[in-house]
Design a protein around this motif. Structure first.
Motif, PDB file in Angstrom:
ATOM      1  N   THR A  94       1.239  45.284  32.402  1.00  0.00           N
ATOM      2  CA  THR A  94       0.178  46.247  32.097  1.00  0.00           C
ATOM      3  C   THR A  94       0.173  46.510  30.597  1.00  0.00           C
ATOM      4  O   THR A  94       1.193  46.919  30.029  1.00  0.00           O
ATOM      5  CB  THR A  94       0.387  47.567  32.853  1.00  0.00           C
ATOM      6  N   GLU A 111       4.348  41.494  37.062  1.00  0.00           N
ATOM      7  CA  GLU A 111       3.123  42.252  36.851  1.00  0.00           C
ATOM      8  C   GLU A 111       3.213  42.902  35.473  1.00  0.00           C
ATOM      9  O   GLU A 111       4.241  43.515  35.141  1.00  0.00           O
ATOM     10  CB  GLU A 111       2.951  43.320  37.925  1.00  0.00           C
ATOM     11  N   SER A 163      -4.224  45.197  33.566  1.00  0.00           N
ATOM     12  CA  SER A 163      -3.038  44.627  34.221  1.00  0.00           C
ATOM     13  C   SER A 163      -3.334  43.240  34.784  1.00  0.00           C
ATOM     14  O   SER A 163      -4.485  42.892  35.061  1.00  0.00           O
ATOM     15  CB  SER A 163      -2.567  45.539  35.354  1.00  0.00           C
TER      16      SER A 163
END
Length: 462
Positions: free
Chosen positions: A212, A210, A330
């Motif tokens: 961001t 993930e 994100s």
């Protein structure tokens, strides 16, 4: 009459009794993800221990931080007999929405399906109680007819597979010496079709990330700052767009290190299976294959690595409209790996790829979401050759060697933690409705699955 033929005859004559045993197990509501059913999970484990003891296994229930494990051992006919570890799971998925079931999900029955085939109904019939009992019944028949098993057998049944197996790795670490065998047998897979058995020779690995992207120190009015301030959504989408070139290849430097070409003879077999782009994609409302150009959909999903964006979010996503430049954006990205790709090298290369595309006055942070290597058995492995012949002797069609686009973490754990390759053989069908209302298991899968494992055990010991 050979030992194997008498074992097969015993399985045929004992089918009704084996169904009664399976139904007893299916009636136990062993839903692992719901704490309200913890006692039922233990009850299922205890049932399996008692049943294995009737065959002559030394069986026990082992407590964990979650639901217990079932561990059982049986000697082979000699000290040099092969040693196999058989894995399955006794827990099941929740049954919601229960109103969509035609019958009580924990009241199993035999039925005739609309296509005329005999089926077993009930939660867990295919995933995985029916599957694991095919192996147990094969062992029972071998023991009844010969007084022993053709191989040394260790059994591991877990009770948390449907809830992420949180206790499995600690248990393997703590009991590695006891559980290590020559190779593992895993039954939580399926057939190619109702008459064609399959051996899964490969599983793709997985890397989850993930990311961001941070820009301004707060959300901005797009009229006051638009055109002058960096927009993290623009930056993020440019990064994601750069992941693939015009031919569908992934552009991360070093990404294809360790990726081998699939042997042409294997590709030829897959081509004969008849699953082209048109019929593969039609069920999901698509028709044009994505991914690397010039490759079949089976090669793309079984033997090639991928980079997929699984989620993207940033800015205002509520009802109506808000003219804002978000402060951050994100995305969740996953990579399916094949052959010898190294998950950690892929993760590091991806992060370097992203960082190189972030403006100097912006920043990016990463959050890891697990990773596991791919599993690939040698296509000429003696283990595969013997199992393929045994399955081909039982079913109308010759067994096929296929791959799986997804991941089964336990197979990677067996390889990494216990140094064992796994033979993946199961008898489920695509329409068994696993995890859904009205789960079923074909009677032929249960009956011929028993016979198949009996043949495989005999072949491995030969």
């Amino acid at each position: 009459m050979t030992a194997l033929s008498t074992v097969l005859s015993t399985l045929d004559s004992g089918l009704d009794d084996s169904l009664s045993r399976l139904f007893e197990l299916l009636r136990i509501r062993s839903i692992s993800t719901d704490p309200a059913y913890a006692n039922d999970c233990r009850k299922a484990g205890e049932w399996l221990v008692r049943d294995l003891e009737t065959i002559g296994f030394s069986a026990s229930l082992r407590d964990t931080a979650g639901h217990p494990m079932v561990v059982a051992h049986h000697d082979g006919p000699s000290a040099d007999a092969p040693h196999v570890l058989f894995y399955g799971h006794y827990d099941v998925q929740p049954v919601d929405p229960v109103e969509l079931w035609e019958d009580d999900p924990f009241d199993p029955a035999q039925k005739t399906a609309p296509n005329g085939r005999r089926i077993i109904t009930g939660r867990g019939s295919a995933d995985d109680k029916g599957q694991l009992m095919t192996f147990v019944e094969a062992c029972r028949a071998w023991k009844a007819e010969t007084g022993s098993l053709p191989c040394k057998v260790t059994i591991l049944f877990e009770g948390e597979e449907e809830s992420g197996s949180p206790s499995l790795k600690p248990f393997l670490e703590a009991n590695a010496g006891e559980l290590k065998a020559d190779f593992a047998l895993v039954c939580d897979t399926g057939m190619w079709d109702a008459d064609t058995p399959a051996i899964s020779t490969a599983l793709r690995g997985l890397v989850g990330e993930e990311i961001t992207v941070h820009a301004a120190n707060r959300d901005l009015h797009s009229g006051l700052y638009g055109g002058a301030a960096a927009n993290p959504i623009h930056i993020l989408t440019k990064v994601l767009a750069d992941l693939h070139d015009e031919n569908g290849r992934i552009t991360i430097p070093g990404f294809y290190d360790g990726v081998d070409e699939t042997p042409q003879e294997v590709l030829d077999v897959w081509e004969k299976l008849g699953r082209g782009a048109e019929n593969f994609l039609a069920d999901i409302g698509l028709s044009v294959p994505a991914g690397e150009k010039g490759r079949s959909v089976l090669e793309l999903t079984w033997a090639r690595p991928t980079a997929e964006v699984n989620g993207i979010f940033g800015g205002y996503t509520g009802k109506g409209f808000k003219t804002v430049i978000a402060a951050e954006a994100s995305a969740k990205v996953s990579f399916r790996l094949v052959h010898k790709q190294d998950p950690q090298k892929i993760r590091a290369a991806f992060r370097d790829f992203v960082k190189a595309r972030i403006p100097s006055d912006c920043s990016v942070e990463f959050h890891e979401h697990g990773g596991s290597p791919a599993i690939q058995l040698s296509y000429d492995s003696p283990l595969l050759v013997k199992a393929k012949q045994a399955l081909s002797d039982e079913w109308p069609n010759e067994a096929v060697m296929i791959a799986m686009g997804g991941s089964i973490p336990i197979v990677g754990d067996f390889q990494k933690m216990l140094g064992m390759d796994s033979l993946l053989v199961g008898f489920g069908l695509p329409d068994d409705r696993v995890h859904s209302p009205n789960e079923k298991y074909e009677m032929s899968s249960f009956h011929k699955g028993q016979r198949s494992w009996a043949r495989i055990l005999g072949a491995l010991a030969d």
